[in-house]
Design a protein around this motif. Sequence first.
Motif, PDB file in Angstrom:
ATOM      1  N   THR A 146      -4.340  67.720  21.679  1.00 55.63           N
ATOM      2  CA  THR A 146      -3.945  67.632  22.898  1.00 55.63           C
ATOM      3  C   THR A 146      -3.924  66.084  23.553  1.00 55.63           C
ATOM      4  OG1 THR A 146      -4.856  69.756  23.344  1.00 55.63           O
ATOM      5  CG2 THR A 146      -4.835  68.050  25.517  1.00 55.63           C
ATOM      6  N   HIS A 159      -0.683  64.130  25.238  1.00 55.17           N
ATOM      7  CA  HIS A 159      -1.108  63.533  26.641  1.00 55.17           C
ATOM      8  C   HIS A 159      -0.969  61.911  26.576  1.00 55.17           C
ATOM      9  CE1 HIS A 159      -3.273  62.702  30.185  1.00 55.17           C
ATOM     10  NE2 HIS A 159      -4.065  61.920  29.477  1.00 55.17           N
ATOM     11  N   GLY A 196      -2.122  76.799  22.514  1.00 56.84           N
ATOM     12  CA  GLY A 196      -3.398  76.317  23.221  1.00 56.84           C
ATOM     13  C   GLY A 196      -3.418  74.789  23.670  1.00 56.84           C
ATOM     14  N   VAL A 197      -2.614  74.300  23.093  1.00 54.93           N
ATOM     15  CA  VAL A 197      -2.427  72.641  23.384  1.00 54.93           C
ATOM     16  C   VAL A 197      -1.664  72.487  24.669  1.00 54.93           C
ATOM     17  CG1 VAL A 197      -1.358  70.578  22.755  1.00 54.93           C
ATOM     18  CG2 VAL A 197      -2.797  71.770  21.133  1.00 54.93           C
ATOM     19  N   GLU A 256      -1.334  74.791  27.008  1.00 57.12           N
ATOM     20  CA  GLU A 256      -2.291  75.188  28.248  1.00 57.12           C
ATOM     21  C   GLU A 256      -3.155  73.921  28.556  1.00 57.12           C
ATOM     22  OE1 GLU A 256      -4.106  78.709  26.641  1.00 57.12           O
ATOM     23  OE2 GLU A 256      -2.308  80.130  26.824  1.00 57.12           O
ATOM     24  N   GLU A 257      -3.781  73.312  27.323  1.00 63.27           N
ATOM     25  CA  GLU A 257      -4.804  72.207  27.855  1.00 63.27           C
ATOM     26  C   GLU A 257      -3.982  71.263  28.751  1.00 63.27           C
ATOM     27  OE1 GLU A 257      -6.540  71.092  24.313  1.00 63.27           O
ATOM     28  OE2 GLU A 257      -7.844  73.195  24.327  1.00 63.27           O
ATOM     29  N   GLY A 265      -3.532  72.189  32.002  1.00 68.12           N
ATOM     30  CA  GLY A 265      -4.803  71.994  32.633  1.00 68.12           C
ATOM     31  C   GLY A 265      -5.064  70.458  32.970  1.00 68.12           C
ATOM     32  N   LEU A 266      -4.645  69.704  32.356  1.00 67.50           N
ATOM     33  CA  LEU A 266      -4.796  68.115  32.614  1.00 67.50           C
ATOM     34  C   LEU A 266      -3.819  67.577  33.701  1.00 67.50           C
ATOM     35  CD1 LEU A 266      -4.833  66.604  28.902  1.00 67.50           C
ATOM     36  CD2 LEU A 266      -6.739  66.827  30.639  1.00 67.50           C
TER      37      LEU A 266
END
Length: 654
Positions: free
Chosen positions: A339, A343, A605-606, A608-609, A612-613
């Motif tokens: 992530t 990011h 999953g990444v 989704e993270e 979320g950020l």
Amino acid sequence: MGGHDTRSEERDRERTGRTNRRDFLLGSAAALGLSAVPASARASAVDGRPRAMQAEEVATATSAEGMVSSVHPEATRVGTNVLEDGGNAVDAAVAVQFALNVVQPHGSGIGGGGFMLVYSADEDVTYAVDNRERAPVGADPEMFLGEDGEPIPFDQRHMSGQAVGVPGTLRAIDVALKRFGTRPLERLIQPAIDLASPGFREATVDAYLAEVIAEEVDNFNDAARSVFAPGGEPLEAGDSLLQPDLADTLELIRDEGVEAFYRGEIAEAIAETVQDTGGTMTTNDLAAYNVTMDHPEYVEYEDVVIRTMSLPSSGGLTVGHVLKLVESFDLGEYGPRSTEKYHALAEAFHRAYADRGAYMGDKLFADAPWQGLLDEEYLAERRDEISLSTATEPPWEPGDPWAYQPGEPYRTSPLVADPAEMARSLDAESAETVLGMLAALLAVSRSDAGARAGAAAGRPGPDRATPLAADRGQTTHFTTADSEGNMVSWTSTIEQFFGTKMMVPGYGFMLNNELTDFDATPGGPNEVRPNKRPLSSTSPTIVFRDGEPFMTVGSPGGTTIITTVAQIIQNVTTFGMGLAEAIAEPRIYADDDPELYWEDGVPEGVREELSGLGHAIQDESVGLGNAQAILVRDGEYVGAADFRRAGAVGAPES
């Protein structure tokens, strides 16, 4: 630290203590011959949304005798044959370019242009051959505005004669061969003639080309439709691609040289086609065209020096900008599919593209703060805006690199008090050319700091030529190397697939729509001006390690070229990947719009993270770019061709 290539190359020579690289490749080769992408990879790539793949599915070859990597097996075969015949990397690249005009007419050709890097082993110098298309003398800053003063929709303006820039590919071939080549043009063009000629080694339509033809057939002019949809039916995969008019054109260029294109009957046919569809290009515009040869931009990143194109390609500055922004985050500690990595890249992309849009254009017309953009203090200022714990919100404003740029933005005074008075002493043809060139030069004075600041404030997001999910990588990239250590990295284009969708009747080649790379709205550094080159994202690159050539890389894909090249370099240098693994690794893309695009293989999953950020993650995956690359390892070349299109690598037999 950023700057022009000369200082960096001097520093490299000091490190190595030698300037001649003719002995750079030694030892026996394990030549694997021509290697094409597996059929399974081709099938998955055709729809533009490739499934996640493994490095083993990237076409590779290894050899000390030379290397060719291109998007098409026939073009790679042609370039490899040139190397086997004793030609050098430039000779091979020229032959590949001609062959691609035949087998990939939707991506590049003599009706377009591009950017070419040449590393000369004898001189230990890297040269940039800029063959970007130029606006004709009759171009106007408001030519892409409608009667209401608003930009004409892209779908309309990119298929008009106004969109056609003066082509540069043949001039690049001519200049490169004269400066670096060892084989005459007539020998290097002949394989392409054979591929285009009925009854010889006829080219065939691959699955990718068939799909693009089917999508564009309704937009073709009559000449293009007669070639790609004879009898009204679009060609399908496996059909012969018969192009007798193109074969005749290439024969004319073979027999009379490139002047047949820029001054002879071909020039007249180009000008007529452009003018008949609303453009202003004349034979004078074609006759006046020439390439520029310069040193590339460079940036030092981790333990390598990256050399790539200078303006009007934004590739060099923006690739460097992105990598320098993320360098100090130590992303190697997090992993290539973390992530944190995605990011940090997305945050860097947002800022680099905001600066790109605000400050970059043809360096002969707009004074860009190229030193300021790569200044360590400026980069630290921009980097301080990035947190690994949260995403920033749009809009992402450009910074102020002028505060870190030595000197002041330049001004240019008029060269003569009355250009029209000067022109009256000339004949009509010369007067038209002189007036246009003077208008172009005087336009520099209008690109002052005030105009740049106005453009930077509230600049709109990109006017996408096509939805990014459907943009599968217009343009083409190829790369060559020889046993003497010479290397070429060349990105060639006619802009959209099939350019303007206009073929020059009777001559068999497509015309570019490169002038749509100018901003449709006047006022910024990338506004339309006569003789000006539009801003590009093209990023042919040669990477050096310890003063030696280490890797070439490039890709098609519009604005995604920059992020593709940056991520592949990062994969090799930061994450220690092999070349095939670095190319196969899933990529992301973002610019100064909020959307973050991703390829299959970015973990759910990444994603989704990242959401979320605060990132605006797109719902569906896309395909990003199509890299061709060569790596130097233990005295041998490792060539690789992306699976995202039907690429192939080839090496001479030892």
